[in-house]
Design a protein around this motif. Structure first.
Motif, PDB file in Angstrom:
ATOM      1  N   GLY A   1      43.946 -39.862  -4.182  1.00 35.60           N
ATOM      2  CA  GLY A   1      42.592 -40.340  -4.404  1.00 35.60           C
ATOM      3  C   GLY A   1      42.011 -41.259  -3.360  1.00 35.60           C
ATOM      4  N   GLU A   2      42.809 -41.665  -2.370  1.00 36.54           N
ATOM      5  CA  GLU A   2      42.275 -42.511  -1.295  1.00 36.54           C
ATOM      6  C   GLU A   2      42.013 -41.711  -0.020  1.00 36.54           C
ATOM      7  N   ASP A   3      42.129 -40.388  -0.109  1.00 32.82           N
ATOM      8  CA  ASP A   3      41.972 -39.525   1.067  1.00 32.82           C
ATOM      9  C   ASP A   3      41.204 -38.282   0.647  1.00 32.82           C
ATOM     10  N   GLN A   4      39.963 -38.145   1.118  1.00 33.99           N
ATOM     11  CA  GLN A   4      39.114 -37.054   0.651  1.00 33.99           C
ATOM     12  C   GLN A   4      39.652 -35.692   1.084  1.00 33.99           C
ATOM     13  N   GLU A   5      40.138 -35.598   2.300  1.00 38.13           N
ATOM     14  CA  GLU A   5      40.655 -34.314   2.775  1.00 38.13           C
ATOM     15  C   GLU A   5      41.909 -33.912   1.989  1.00 38.13           C
ATOM     16  N   LEU A   6      42.774 -34.880   1.718  1.00 41.24           N
ATOM     17  CA  LEU A   6      43.972 -34.590   0.931  1.00 41.24           C
ATOM     18  C   LEU A   6      43.598 -34.203  -0.498  1.00 41.24           C
ATOM     19  N   SER A   7      42.602 -34.853  -1.054  1.00 41.15           N
ATOM     20  CA  SER A   7      42.139 -34.516  -2.404  1.00 41.15           C
ATOM     21  C   SER A   7      41.588 -33.099  -2.448  1.00 41.15           C
ATOM     22  N   LYS A   8      40.868 -32.735  -1.418  1.00 46.78           N
ATOM     23  CA  LYS A   8      40.351 -31.372  -1.319  1.00 46.78           C
ATOM     24  C   LYS A   8      41.504 -30.370  -1.275  1.00 46.78           C
ATOM     25  N   GLN A   9      42.510 -30.665  -0.443  1.00 48.29           N
ATOM     26  CA  GLN A   9      43.646 -29.757  -0.306  1.00 48.29           C
ATOM     27  C   GLN A   9      44.418 -29.637  -1.617  1.00 48.29           C
ATOM     28  N   LYS A  10      44.623 -30.750  -2.302  1.00 42.58           N
ATOM     29  CA  LYS A  10      45.339 -30.723  -3.571  1.00 42.58           C
ATOM     30  C   LYS A  10      44.562 -29.938  -4.629  1.00 42.58           C
ATOM     31  N   THR A  11      43.254 -30.022  -4.573  1.00 43.38           N
ATOM     32  CA  THR A  11      42.428 -29.249  -5.513  1.00 43.38           C
ATOM     33  C   THR A  11      42.550 -27.761  -5.243  1.00 43.38           C
ATOM     34  N   LEU A  12      42.536 -27.379  -3.964  1.00 42.35           N
ATOM     35  CA  LEU A  12      42.692 -25.964  -3.611  1.00 42.35           C
ATOM     36  C   LEU A  12      44.045 -25.429  -4.090  1.00 42.35           C
ATOM     37  N   GLU A  13      45.066 -26.262  -3.960  1.00 43.38           N
ATOM     38  CA  GLU A  13      46.400 -25.868  -4.439  1.00 43.38           C
ATOM     39  C   GLU A  13      46.413 -25.719  -5.959  1.00 43.38           C
ATOM     40  N   LEU A  14      45.748 -26.636  -6.646  1.00 44.62           N
ATOM     41  CA  LEU A  14      45.662 -26.560  -8.105  1.00 44.62           C
ATOM     42  C   LEU A  14      44.962 -25.280  -8.556  1.00 44.62           C
ATOM     43  N   LEU A  15      43.868 -24.967  -7.885  1.00 45.00           N
ATOM     44  CA  LEU A  15      43.094 -23.779  -8.255  1.00 45.00           C
ATOM     45  C   LEU A  15      43.895 -22.499  -8.026  1.00 45.00           C
ATOM     46  N   LYS A  16      44.738 -22.530  -7.001  1.00 44.35           N
ATOM     47  CA  LYS A  16      45.571 -21.364  -6.722  1.00 44.35           C
ATOM     48  C   LYS A  16      46.659 -21.206  -7.789  1.00 44.35           C
ATOM     49  N   THR A  17      47.259 -22.338  -8.191  1.00 45.54           N
ATOM     50  CA  THR A  17      48.336 -22.305  -9.188  1.00 45.54           C
ATOM     51  C   THR A  17      47.789 -22.144 -10.602  1.00 45.54           C
ATOM     52  N   TYR A  18      46.633 -22.769 -10.866  1.00 39.86           N
ATOM     53  CA  TYR A  18      46.020 -22.721 -12.198  1.00 39.86           C
ATOM     54  C   TYR A  18      44.575 -22.237 -12.068  1.00 39.86           C
ATOM     55  N   PRO A  19      44.377 -20.940 -11.904  1.00 35.30           N
ATOM     56  CA  PRO A  19      43.022 -20.412 -11.715  1.00 35.30           C
ATOM     57  C   PRO A  19      42.116 -20.645 -12.919  1.00 35.30           C
ATOM     58  N   ASP A  20      42.727 -20.975 -14.069  1.00 38.12           N
ATOM     59  CA  ASP A  20      41.940 -21.250 -15.268  1.00 38.12           C
ATOM     60  C   ASP A  20      41.790 -22.756 -15.515  1.00 38.12           C
ATOM     61  N   LEU A  21      41.920 -23.557 -14.468  1.00 38.73           N
ATOM     62  CA  LEU A  21      41.764 -25.010 -14.577  1.00 38.73           C
ATOM     63  C   LEU A  21      40.348 -25.343 -15.046  1.00 38.73           C
ATOM     64  N   ASP A  22      40.243 -26.282 -15.993  1.00 35.06           N
ATOM     65  CA  ASP A  22      38.942 -26.631 -16.559  1.00 35.06           C
ATOM     66  C   ASP A  22      38.406 -27.977 -16.098  1.00 35.06           C
ATOM     67  N   GLY A  23      39.299 -28.872 -15.665  1.00 29.40           N
ATOM     68  CA  GLY A  23      38.800 -30.195 -15.323  1.00 29.40           C
ATOM     69  C   GLY A  23      39.737 -31.002 -14.444  1.00 29.40           C
ATOM     70  N   ILE A  24      39.148 -32.011 -13.785  1.00 24.83           N
ATOM     71  CA  ILE A  24      39.906 -32.954 -12.948  1.00 24.83           C
ATOM     72  C   ILE A  24      39.367 -34.349 -13.196  1.00 24.83           C
ATOM     73  N   VAL A  25      40.275 -35.292 -13.450  1.00 20.58           N
ATOM     74  CA  VAL A  25      39.951 -36.717 -13.488  1.00 20.58           C
ATOM     75  C   VAL A  25      40.446 -37.326 -12.187  1.00 20.58           C
ATOM     76  N   GLY A  26      39.571 -38.032 -11.480  1.00 22.83           N
ATOM     77  CA  GLY A  26      39.959 -38.597 -10.190  1.00 22.83           C
ATOM     78  C   GLY A  26      39.785 -40.102 -10.132  1.00 22.83           C
ATOM     79  N   PHE A  27      40.882 -40.830  -9.917  1.00 23.18           N
ATOM     80  CA  PHE A  27      40.825 -42.269  -9.687  1.00 23.18           C
ATOM     81  C   PHE A  27      41.166 -42.530  -8.227  1.00 23.18           C
ATOM     82  N   GLY A  28      40.380 -43.413  -7.602  1.00 21.29           N
ATOM     83  CA  GLY A  28      40.362 -43.532  -6.150  1.00 21.29           C
ATOM     84  C   GLY A  28      39.057 -42.896  -5.720  1.00 21.29           C
TER      85      GLY A  28
END
Length: 333
Positions: free
Chosen positions: A201-228
């Motif tokens: 949460g303190e790195d926007q590019e890393l957060s973007k990358q982690k989200t892309l990984e999540l979407l690939k692993t969980y294509p039915d993801l419904d939500g993200i809570v982000g602190f940072g």
């Protein structure tokens, strides 16, 4: 007239001047070099959240007549923070205001600072050992619950979601997650956390990358809570890139000016925070108040920030606000 007589008035004037009592009472600062030195150490320097916090530090310095300044590591490295505190101890500053990256790592150096008479003021670390006082601009439990309510408002009371934090040692982020998960278990039992909390949460590019990984692993993801403050914008970037803006709910802590485009395009659902400028000002104001001999039990208000509630060695101010596409331009930062 003899030379000695001509010098008589000058000698008399010098005697009178040296006899005049000091203009400053005990405890007051006679020159700028005698001002309190109050250093604020943030988790990471150069990002919008802490740039805004620095505005409060600077404002406090001008208003209170103290030598107030802000420093921080280039990345959220606990070891760098510890080293900075050690350097400030060597400088013999009067007070250190700090937003910890790792509460435990700072305990030994806080002990050393206090042994040398240096005041320790923390922010976002209410359970911190070794502090003199912690300042919170929100009720942390209410803040966590409200964040999960916002998540459910966007994605519904059932579905899959993930949580970002600034780091696994960041005290307040992980407290919010602990409280949020506890709350969700009771009120929203059909929510499914797909993986353990993700430190990005303190790195926007890393957060973007982690989200892309999540979407690939969980294509039915419904939500993200982000602190940072960079977690939600990074997630929003990934959703926009994948054409999923508005289809996955993203909520969390953000800076309004930074979050505005994502809120307006719908890739970010809603933000929540307090004004970091208030935090910077409050820490420095309380530091001077205590250095001047003020007592915590007598503290009722931080000027310009609000009324305070004191619980043990934690000062709380109720300054939580929602950030939406409708009001995002109204904050001025």
């Amino acid at each position: 007239m003899r030379k000695g007589m001509r010098n008589g008035p000058l000698v008399f004037l010098m005697i009178v001047l040296f006899a005049i009592p000091p203009l400053f009472a005990q405890g007051q600062k006679a020159t700028s070099s005698d001002m309190y030195e109050i250093a604020t150490v943030v988790k990471i320097t150069g990002i919008p959240w802490f740039n805004r916090l620095e505005e409060g530090v600077v404002a406090a310095g001008k208003e209170l007549g103290v030598n107030a300044y802000q420093i921080g590591p280039a990345d959220a490295d606990p070891a760098q923070q510890v080293k900075m505190v050690e350097d400030l101890i060597s400088k013999k500053v009067d007070a250190i205001c700090i937003t910890p990256n790792d509460a435990t790592a700072l305990e030994p150096v806080f002990k050393k600072a206090r042994e040398q008479g240096i005041l320790i003021i923390t922010h976002e670390s209410p359970d911190q050992k070794g502090k003199d006082v912690d300042i919170e601009l929100i009720d942390n439990v209410a803040f966590a619950k409200h964040t999960w309510d916002m998540l459910v408002e966007g994605m519904g009371t059932s579905g899959k979601y993930a949580v970002f934090v600034g780091g696994l040692t960041v005290p307040l982020h992980n407290l919010w997650v602990d409280e949020g998960l506890k709350y969700a278990k009771e009120k929203y039992p059909d929510l499914l956390l797909v993986t353990s909390r993700i430190p990005c949460g303190e790195d926007q590019e890393l957060s973007k990358q982690k989200t892309l990984e999540l979407l690939k692993t969980y294509p039915d993801l419904d939500g993200i809570v982000g602190f940072g403050s960079l977690g939600p914008p990074g997630a929003a970037q990934a959703l926009k890139e994948k054409g999923l803006a508005g289809k996955v709910t993203v909520v969390g802590t953000v800076i309004p000016g930074h979050a505005a485009p994502y809120l307006k395009e719908g890739s970010l659902t809603k933000g929540i925070l307090w004004d970091p400028k208030d935090a910077g000002f409050a820490m420095n104001w309380v530091a001077k108040y205590l250095l001047d001999g003020g007592l915590l039990k007598d503290l009722k208000e931080i000027p310009g920030v609000g009324a305070v509630t004191l619980i043990g060695d934690v000062i709380k101010v109720d300054a939580m606000v929602d950030i939406t596409k409708e009001n995002v331009d109204s904050f001025g930062f």
